[in-house]
Design an enzyme around this catalytic site. Structure first.
Site, PDB file in Angstrom:
ATOM      1  N   SER A 169       8.000 -57.686  11.968  1.00  0.00           N
ATOM      2  CA  SER A 169       8.582 -56.755  12.939  1.00  0.00           C
ATOM      3  C   SER A 169       7.807 -56.752  14.250  1.00  0.00           C
ATOM      4  CB  SER A 169       8.568 -55.338  12.349  1.00  0.00           C
ATOM      5  OG  SER A 169       8.815 -54.366  13.336  1.00  0.00           O
TER       6      SER A 169
ATOM      7  N   HIS B 227       9.612 -46.402  11.266  1.00  0.00           N
ATOM      8  CA  HIS B 227      10.127 -46.280  12.633  1.00  0.00           C
ATOM      9  C   HIS B 227      11.645 -46.283  12.596  1.00  0.00           C
ATOM     10  CE1 HIS B 227      10.982 -46.703  16.785  1.00  0.00           C
ATOM     11  NE2 HIS B 227      11.244 -47.999  16.745  1.00  0.00           N
TER      12      HIS B 227
ATOM     13  N   HIS C 162      15.385 -45.157  15.120  1.00  0.00           N
ATOM     14  CA  HIS C 162      15.985 -44.690  16.367  1.00  0.00           C
ATOM     15  C   HIS C 162      17.086 -43.686  16.027  1.00  0.00           C
ATOM     16  CE1 HIS C 162      14.815 -48.843  18.249  1.00  0.00           C
ATOM     17  NE2 HIS C 162      13.782 -48.011  18.173  1.00  0.00           N
TER      18      HIS C 162
ATOM     19  N   ASP D  14       8.007 -25.955   6.599  1.00  0.00           N
ATOM     20  CA  ASP D  14       7.668 -26.557   5.310  1.00  0.00           C
ATOM     21  C   ASP D  14       7.146 -27.982   5.470  1.00  0.00           C
ATOM     22  OD1 ASP D  14       8.557 -24.303   3.971  1.00  0.00           O
ATOM     23  OD2 ASP D  14      10.481 -25.177   3.375  1.00  0.00           O
TER      24      ASP D  14
ATOM     25  N   HIS E  65      11.798 -43.716  23.350  1.00  0.00           N
ATOM     26  CA  HIS E  65      11.826 -44.778  22.348  1.00  0.00           C
ATOM     27  C   HIS E  65      12.482 -44.312  21.051  1.00  0.00           C
ATOM     28  CE1 HIS E  65       9.365 -48.156  20.151  1.00  0.00           C
ATOM     29  NE2 HIS E  65      10.634 -48.140  19.812  1.00  0.00           N
TER      30      HIS E  65
ATOM     31  N   TYR F 113       5.444 -25.768  -3.994  1.00  0.00           N
ATOM     32  CA  TYR F 113       6.841 -26.179  -4.195  1.00  0.00           C
ATOM     33  C   TYR F 113       6.954 -27.424  -5.075  1.00  0.00           C
ATOM     34  CZ  TYR F 113      11.499 -27.962  -3.065  1.00  0.00           C
ATOM     35  OH  TYR F 113      12.782 -28.428  -3.133  1.00  0.00           O
TER      36      TYR F 113
END
Length: 228
Positions: A85, A106, A108, A131, A171, A225
């Site tokens: 990548s 990552h 978008h 939370d 970005h 939790y």
């Protein structure tokens, strides 16, 4: 690039992490966090200064465990038949400087990226945000793709911050986690709250949660939790 240069226990770990990272990319498309070939998941290889990351520009439909690329934590390819990548150096920088992080994601995703386009943090106005993120989801600086400047921005923004997500200005979203799965979960939750807060603001002023309540909610969710 080299191929097949890993041996013994490390080879077994890499094979397992390749399967995990490949499988987790399915969650990015399932939750509509990416389009075409954008976005990526990486994971640190236990017991080695290595990571596994998505190959560059390969369709999600064509991803296989074998197509995942193994690199050093300096971004140098160790094993794989594809180029890694374009975000590899950013991921590697995070792993080098945040030893508690074992997964980086990552995306978008549209609503969260819209906040990044405005250079605007997502305020903590939902209990789900308290939370998961322990407060607002911050914005990191603008940085060009291809080097480690994005990684530097991620680390500088998230060090000392409870949020596992950062909106990199102009970005998109980067998330971190104690595992790659945890980082994917943070990316899913980031988009979910970004959408909800966007809708809420369209209807009127947002009502922030008081800091002491954020702290209480975060401590309960992180420490009590679920199943232990």
């Amino acid at each position: 690039m080299t191929n097949g240069g890993l041996t013994g226990t490390i080879s077994d770990s890499v094979a397992r992490i390749r399967q995990e990272v490949c499988r987790l990319h399915e969650q990015l498309t399932r939750w509509e966090l990416v389009t075409w070939t954008s976005g990526n998941v990486s994971a640190r290889v236990p017991g080695a200064d290595l990571m596994v990351i998505k190959p560059s520009g390969v369709s999600y439909d064509d991803l296989t465990p074998e197509s995942m690329v193994v690199t050093t934590l300096d971004g140098d390819v160790v094993d794989g038949n594809h180029s890694p990548s374009s975000d590899t150096d950013a991921h590697a920088y995070v792993y080098r400087h945040m030893p508690q992080v074992n997964g980086v994601v990552h995306t978008h995703s549209p609503y969260a990226t819209a906040w990044a386009a405005r250079d605007e943090a997502i305020p903590c106005v939902l209990t789900a945000m308290a939370d998961e993120f322990g407060g607002e989801i911050p914005v990191g600086p603008f940085a060009l793709i291809g080097g480690d400047d994005i990684g530097k921005g991620i680390v500088a923004t998230l060090e000392g911050h409870r949020s596992p997500a950062v909106l990199m200005r102009n970005h998109g979203v980067f998330t971190i986690g104690a595992s790659a799965k945890a980082a994917v979960k943070a990316a899913v939750m980031c988009e979910d709250v970004a959408r909800t807060v966007h809708i809420a603001r369209a209807g009127g002023p947002l009502v922030p949660i008081e800091p002491q309540h954020i702290d209480a909610l975060y401590e309960r969710y992180q420490g009590v939790y679920g199943q232990r």
